[in-house]
Design a protein around this motif. Structure first.
Motif, short mmCIF file in Angstrom:
data_model
loop_
_atom_site.label_atom_id
_atom_site.label_comp_id
_atom_site.label_asym_id
_atom_site.label_seq_id
_atom_site.Cartn_x
_atom_site.Cartn_y
_atom_site.Cartn_z
N VAL A 158 37.67 42.55 57.96
CA VAL A 158 37.77 41.10 58.12
C VAL A 158 36.81 40.38 57.15
N VAL A 159 35.58 40.88 57.05
CA VAL A 159 34.59 40.26 56.17
C VAL A 159 35.04 40.34 54.71
N TRP A 160 35.54 41.51 54.29
CA TRP A 160 36.01 41.65 52.91
C TRP A 160 37.22 40.77 52.64
N ALA A 161 38.12 40.64 53.64
CA ALA A 161 39.30 39.79 53.47
C ALA A 161 38.89 38.32 53.29
N LEU A 162 37.91 37.88 54.08
CA LEU A 162 37.43 36.50 53.96
C LEU A 162 36.73 36.29 52.62
N LEU A 163 35.96 37.30 52.17
CA LEU A 163 35.29 37.19 50.88
C LEU A 163 36.30 37.10 49.74
N MET A 164 37.35 37.92 49.81
CA MET A 164 38.37 37.88 48.77
C MET A 164 39.09 36.54 48.76
N LYS A 165 39.38 36.01 49.95
CA LYS A 165 40.02 34.70 50.03
C LYS A 165 39.13 33.63 49.42
N PHE A 166 37.82 33.73 49.67
CA PHE A 166 36.87 32.76 49.12
C PHE A 166 36.79 32.89 47.60
N ILE A 167 36.74 34.14 47.11
CA ILE A 167 36.66 34.36 45.66
C ILE A 167 37.87 33.78 44.94
N TYR A 168 39.04 33.88 45.58
CA TYR A 168 40.26 33.41 44.93
C TYR A 168 40.66 32.00 45.33
N SER A 169 39.72 31.27 45.94
CA SER A 169 39.97 29.85 46.13
C SER A 169 39.95 29.18 44.76
N GLY A 170 40.78 28.18 44.57
CA GLY A 170 41.01 27.61 43.25
C GLY A 170 39.79 27.34 42.40
N TRP A 171 38.87 26.51 42.89
CA TRP A 171 37.74 26.09 42.07
C TRP A 171 36.80 27.26 41.76
N LEU A 172 36.57 28.13 42.74
CA LEU A 172 35.62 29.22 42.53
C LEU A 172 36.18 30.24 41.54
N ASN A 173 37.46 30.57 41.67
CA ASN A 173 38.03 31.56 40.76
C ASN A 173 38.09 31.04 39.34
N ASN A 174 38.35 29.74 39.20
CA ASN A 174 38.33 29.14 37.86
C ASN A 174 36.94 29.25 37.25
N TRP A 175 35.92 28.99 38.08
CA TRP A 175 34.54 29.08 37.59
C TRP A 175 34.19 30.52 37.24
N LEU A 176 34.60 31.47 38.06
CA LEU A 176 34.32 32.88 37.80
C LEU A 176 34.96 33.34 36.48
N GLN A 177 36.20 32.91 36.26
CA GLN A 177 36.89 33.32 35.03
C GLN A 177 36.24 32.70 33.79
N LYS A 178 35.80 31.44 33.92
CA LYS A 178 35.15 30.78 32.79
C LYS A 178 33.80 31.43 32.46
N ASN A 179 33.16 31.97 33.47
CA ASN A 179 31.84 32.57 33.28
C ASN A 179 31.88 34.10 33.39
N GLN A 180 33.04 34.67 33.11
CA GLN A 180 33.22 36.11 33.30
C GLN A 180 32.23 36.93 32.49
N GLN A 181 31.99 36.54 31.24
CA GLN A 181 31.08 37.33 30.40
C GLN A 181 29.66 37.29 30.95
N ARG A 182 29.23 36.14 31.43
CA ARG A 182 27.91 36.02 32.02
C ARG A 182 27.81 36.85 33.30
N ILE A 183 28.89 36.84 34.07
CA ILE A 183 28.91 37.63 35.32
C ILE A 183 28.83 39.11 35.00
N ASN A 184 29.54 39.54 33.94
CA ASN A 184 29.47 40.95 33.53
C ASN A 184 28.03 41.34 33.17
N LYS A 185 27.37 40.49 32.40
CA LYS A 185 26.00 40.77 31.98
C LYS A 185 25.06 40.79 33.19
#
Length: 203
Positions: A158-185
């Motif tokens: 349940v916790v992982w499902a909620l986290l995945m839903k949160f990660i793929y919420s529109g604004w957050l996922n857009n931010w994650l993709q824009k900052n993907q290289q920084r997140i990798n580092k």
């Protein structure tokens, strides 16, 4: 029995909410925008976690933690794998939503990385050993222990499902993709740091 179960669920929830290698891996995969690989990584993590739960239920984890040589081997493998994942994340390049992120090979790699990240993490082993030995009475029946383990696994899902839903919420996922290289580092540096810390603690 209800008090023991409640205590186990609270402790497990607090442990899951504490940032660690598993969460870092999921966020890193989430930054690619590919839900399939993220889901496969979570499935791998849950497979490893369920394996740890079964080992704890049947007392194998306690035996491993009390066998210095075997436990040292597990720690070295875990530390080495975290460092490997960190270097891989640090060197990886940003990926958009293309076939390389969504193909079956990538999905299998994501599952395997999630599985090994959790399975070789000595802190998960220590956490579950401490939880079951300190909270669950030694004379508790195996069926009751399996019930506790199954409930904890459901909570984790349940916790992982909620986290995945949160990660793929529109604004957050857009931010994650824009900052993907920084997140990798950042994730790479944290994983290498965690692996190195485990190695230092063993020396």
């Amino acid at each position: 029995m209800s008090e023991v179960l409640f205590t186990l669920l609270v402790i497990n929830l607090l442990g899951m909410l504490s940032p660690g290698p598993d969460m870092i891996m999921v966020i890193r995969y989430g930054s690619t925008g590919a839900k399939r690989t993220t889901l496969c990584c979570i499935l791998g993590i849950m497979t490893g976690f369920c394996a740890h739960l079964l080992l704890a239920v049947f007392g194998v984890s306690l035996l491993i933690s009390q066998a210095p040589l075997l436990f040292t081997v597990v720690k070295y493998l875990g530390a080495g794998y975290l460092i490997y994942l960190g270097i891989k994340a640090w060197r990886s390049k940003s990926k958009s939503l293309d076939s390389s992120c969504k193909g079956p090979i990538k999905a299998r790699y994501a599952y395997l990385e999630g599985l090994l990240c959790n399975l070789l993490n000595p802190k998960v082993l220590i956490f579950l050993v401490a939880t079951f030995t300190q909270i669950v009475s030694p004379d508790t029946s195996t069926s009751s222990k399996l019930f506790f383990a199954a409930t904890i696994a459901i909570e984790a899902i349940v916790v992982w499902a909620l986290l995945m839903k949160f990660i793929y919420s529109g604004w957050l996922n857009n931010w994650l993709q824009k900052n993907q290289q920084r997140i990798n580092k950042l994730s790479g540096g944290i994983l290498v740091g965690l692996g190195s810390l485990i190695g230092i603690q063993m020396s």
